[in-house]
Design a protein around this motif. Structure first.
Motif, PDB file in Angstrom:
ATOM      1  N   VAL A  69       0.808  -1.224   0.000  1.00 31.72           N
ATOM      2  CA  VAL A  69       0.000   0.000   0.000  1.00 31.72           C
ATOM      3  C   VAL A  69       0.841   1.275   0.000  1.00 31.72           C
ATOM      4  O   VAL A  69       0.339   2.351  -0.338  1.00 31.72           O
ATOM      5  CB  VAL A  69      -1.021   0.038   1.177  1.00 31.72           C
ATOM      6  N   THR A  70       2.128   1.158   0.359  1.00 29.18           N
ATOM      7  CA  THR A  70       2.968   2.357   0.462  1.00 29.18           C
ATOM      8  C   THR A  70       3.559   2.791  -0.873  1.00 29.18           C
ATOM      9  O   THR A  70       3.685   3.992  -1.144  1.00 29.18           O
ATOM     10  CB  THR A  70       4.095   2.141   1.499  1.00 29.18           C
ATOM     11  N   VAL A  71       3.924   1.815  -1.725  1.00 35.40           N
ATOM     12  CA  VAL A  71       4.504   2.177  -3.032  1.00 35.40           C
ATOM     13  C   VAL A  71       3.560   3.119  -3.803  1.00 35.40           C
ATOM     14  O   VAL A  71       3.994   4.186  -4.273  1.00 35.40           O
ATOM     15  CB  VAL A  71       4.885   0.909  -3.842  1.00 35.40           C
ATOM     16  N   PRO A  72       2.248   2.799  -3.906  1.00 33.81           N
ATOM     17  CA  PRO A  72       1.347   3.729  -4.604  1.00 33.81           C
ATOM     18  C   PRO A  72       1.258   5.115  -3.941  1.00 33.81           C
ATOM     19  O   PRO A  72       1.028   6.112  -4.622  1.00 33.81           O
ATOM     20  CB  PRO A  72      -0.012   3.022  -4.562  1.00 33.81           C
ATOM     21  N   MET A  73       1.472   5.182  -2.629  1.00 32.68           N
ATOM     22  CA  MET A  73       1.454   6.484  -1.933  1.00 32.68           C
ATOM     23  C   MET A  73       2.642   7.334  -2.369  1.00 32.68           C
ATOM     24  O   MET A  73       2.497   8.525  -2.672  1.00 32.68           O
ATOM     25  CB  MET A  73       1.502   6.260  -0.413  1.00 32.68           C
ATOM     26  N   ALA A  74       3.829   6.708  -2.384  1.00 29.59           N
ATOM     27  CA  ALA A  74       5.048   7.431  -2.774  1.00 29.59           C
ATOM     28  C   ALA A  74       4.943   7.894  -4.230  1.00 29.59           C
ATOM     29  O   ALA A  74       5.335   9.016  -4.570  1.00 29.59           O
ATOM     30  CB  ALA A  74       6.263   6.535  -2.579  1.00 29.59           C
ATOM     31  N   GLU A  75       4.365   7.042  -5.077  1.00 29.74           N
ATOM     32  CA  GLU A  75       4.205   7.408  -6.497  1.00 29.74           C
ATOM     33  C   GLU A  75       3.241   8.583  -6.633  1.00 29.74           C
ATOM     34  O   GLU A  75       3.493   9.529  -7.387  1.00 29.74           O
ATOM     35  CB  GLU A  75       3.680   6.197  -7.292  1.00 29.74           C
ATOM     36  N   TRP A  76       2.143   8.516  -5.863  1.00 28.83           N
ATOM     37  CA  TRP A  76       1.148   9.608  -5.939  1.00 28.83           C
ATOM     38  C   TRP A  76       1.755  10.917  -5.442  1.00 28.83           C
ATOM     39  O   TRP A  76       1.571  11.973  -6.065  1.00 28.83           O
ATOM     40  CB  TRP A  76      -0.095   9.246  -5.107  1.00 28.83           C
ATOM     41  N   ALA A  77       2.500  10.856  -4.328  1.00 31.48           N
ATOM     42  CA  ALA A  77       3.088  12.067  -3.741  1.00 31.48           C
ATOM     43  C   ALA A  77       4.037  12.727  -4.741  1.00 31.48           C
ATOM     44  O   ALA A  77       4.001  13.951  -4.935  1.00 31.48           O
ATOM     45  CB  ALA A  77       3.821  11.723  -2.448  1.00 31.48           C
ATOM     46  N   ALA A  78       4.863  11.909  -5.407  1.00 32.66           N
ATOM     47  CA  ALA A  78       5.812  12.448  -6.380  1.00 32.66           C
ATOM     48  C   ALA A  78       5.059  13.098  -7.550  1.00 32.66           C
ATOM     49  O   ALA A  78       5.418  14.189  -8.005  1.00 32.66           O
ATOM     50  CB  ALA A  78       6.739  11.344  -6.885  1.00 32.66           C
ATOM     51  N   ARG A  79       3.995  12.440  -7.995  1.00 29.09           N
ATOM     52  CA  ARG A  79       3.184  12.973  -9.110  1.00 29.09           C
ATOM     53  C   ARG A  79       2.474  14.262  -8.718  1.00 29.09           C
ATOM     54  O   ARG A  79       2.237  15.135  -9.542  1.00 29.09           O
ATOM     55  CB  ARG A  79       2.118  11.943  -9.523  1.00 29.09           C
ATOM     56  N   ASP A  80       2.128  14.364  -7.429  1.00 31.04           N
ATOM     57  CA  ASP A  80       1.338  15.514  -6.975  1.00 31.04           C
ATOM     58  C   ASP A  80       2.211  16.722  -6.646  1.00 31.04           C
ATOM     59  O   ASP A  80       1.708  17.720  -6.132  1.00 31.04           O
ATOM     60  CB  ASP A  80       0.495  15.117  -5.758  1.00 31.04           C
ATOM     61  N   GLY A  81       3.495  16.634  -6.922  1.00 27.52           N
ATOM     62  CA  GLY A  81       4.367  17.798  -6.736  1.00 27.52           C
ATOM     63  C   GLY A  81       4.999  17.907  -5.355  1.00 27.52           C
ATOM     64  O   GLY A  81       5.656  18.899  -5.044  1.00 27.52           O
ATOM     65  N   ILE A  82       4.806  16.906  -4.502  1.00 30.17           N
ATOM     66  CA  ILE A  82       5.458  16.896  -3.188  1.00 30.17           C
ATOM     67  C   ILE A  82       6.932  16.547  -3.416  1.00 30.17           C
ATOM     68  O   ILE A  82       7.243  15.614  -4.163  1.00 30.17           O
ATOM     69  CB  ILE A  82       4.752  15.884  -2.256  1.00 30.17           C
TER      70      ILE A  82
END
Ligand code: PHB
Length: 388
Positions: A146-159
């Motif tokens: 569940v964490t890999v998709p979080m890190a991918e989303w955060a990077a995509r969202d400009g964090i």
């Protein structure tokens, strides 16, 4: 007596005698959960789900009556081990199940191997749990999953800059590692903080996180602990300081989300289950669960529900046999769960499932994790990386 009745009675007896002995025996399942102590919410959720499963699906599988024996380990590994031993030796259970925390699952795993008794892990979520015994089958999730998709989303969202804050034991360390690897590969920077599992005081760690001035704090705490974290997050003023909160779904757990109040609004998390999941199966599940238990199901409840699904499917396939045959029968099974499509990986005995990106929103006066993105058929990335 009427001749036909005598004949029917005699045939009935002959049929009963021809059945293997085990078909007439009750198939006992030893359910070991933390029903007391700091992780009692996990026990309460899984117990309610197991009861609901039997109420809706009956109490027979593979021709045997299925009896669940519930034991409370209080969240202490020594107790889990003793209870598993007693259930195997005295009650002669066909399977042990439950395991609210990683150390509890790891304490029982060697006994499962020794006695060749399947252990259905409904909660514990460190990647290595399924490797602790060839008799472990998992229906919960893994933190890396569940964490890999979080890190991918955060990077995509400009964090760009993140402080990770995790409970300092197996699943927290898995979450920290997965987030850090994926996020730094995507060009982000990460600072890692770990909080003790027992009696956590988040304040000093939140102060350090605030001082680092990140774009976001990524958090993992086990189910039940999120409310205390959120309280301290607000007390420290991090919610007002422009630092975003992102997490695994454990933190904004459906069991406690409603009591978190407005501070939780807008928190983005990734997980395999939200009570708000939009499907016919889930709507029916949530409604029946609330009616029977009096509270909202969380991801622990779904782990328990699907653990029973796996056991029933396995017992049906083996006509009530336990042991190696039961584990083998569960491998590779697929079904539609309240969370979506779920498969037990034939090679690893771990769960393959969709992971959703969700945001806390208020709907009809309640707080929900509303899903807005998903990755289908996600395997545990730790084991996938090791696969030949
Ligand atoms: C675990 O101990 O493996 C565990 C417990 C609760 C969670 C996640 C992981 O929410």
């Amino acid at each position: 007596m009427d001749r036909r009745l005598v004949l029917a009675a005699a045939l009935g007896l002959a049929a009963a005698a021809a059945l293997p002995a085990r078909a007439q025996e009750v198939a006992k399942i030893g359910l070991i959960l933390p029903m007391t102590g700091p992780f009692a919410s996990t026990g309460k959720q899984i117990e309610a789900a197991v009861k609901l499963f039997q109420a809706r699906n009956g109490d027979t599988a593979g021709g045997r009556k299925v009896q669940v024996i519930l034991k409370d380990d209080g969240g202490t590994a020594d107790v889990t081990k003793r209870l598993a031993q007693e259930l195997i030796v005295n009650d002669k259970v066909v399977a042990i199940a439950g395991f609210g925390l990683t150390p509890l699952a790891l304490a029982a795993a060697p006994l499962a191997t020794q006695a060749k008794v399947p252990a259905i892990v409904m909660a514990a979520a460190t990647s290595t749990v399924t490797e602790a015994s060839p008799f472990v089958v998992r229906t919960s999730f893994t933190l890396a999953q569940v964490t890999v998709p979080m890190a991918e989303w955060a990077a995509r969202d400009g964090i760009r800059k993140v402080v990770t804050l995790v409970s300092d034991y197996g699943p927290g360390i898995d979450a920290e590692k997965a987030f850090t690897e994926v996020f730094t590969k995507a060009g982000g920077t990460v600072e890692n903080l770990r909080v003790p599992l027992r009696n956590p005081d988040f304040s000093p760690f939140l102060q350090r996180a605030a001082d680092a001035k990140p774009d976001a704090v990524f958090v993992f705490t086990p189910s039940g602990v999120g409310a205390q974290f959120m309280k301290q997050f607000v007390e420290r003023g991090l919610d007002k300081g422009g630092i975003r909160l992102i997490s695994t779904g454990d933190v904004v757990d459906d069991d406690i989300l409603n009591d978190m109040g407005d501070a939780a609004l807008g928190v983005v998390s990734t997980h395999h289950y939200s009570a708000a999941h939009d499907s016919a199966e889930n709507k029916a599940f949530v409604e029946a669960f609330r009616k029977a238990a009096g509270f909202r199901p969380n991801f622990m409840a779904v782990g328990g529900w699907d653990g029973m699904q796996a056991l029933y499917a396995g017992l049906d396939a083996t006509k009530g046999q336990g042991g190696q045959a039961l584990v083998d029968a569960i491998k590779g099974t697929t079904w539609t769960s309240p969370r979506g499509l779920l498969t037990i990986d034939g090679a690893t005995r771990d769960v393959v499932q969709s992971v959703y990106v969700r945001k806390v929103e208020r709907k009809d006066g309640e707080l929900w994790n509303v899903e807005f993105g998903s990755s289908p058929a996600v395997k545990d990335p730790v084991k996938a990386a090791k696969a030949p």
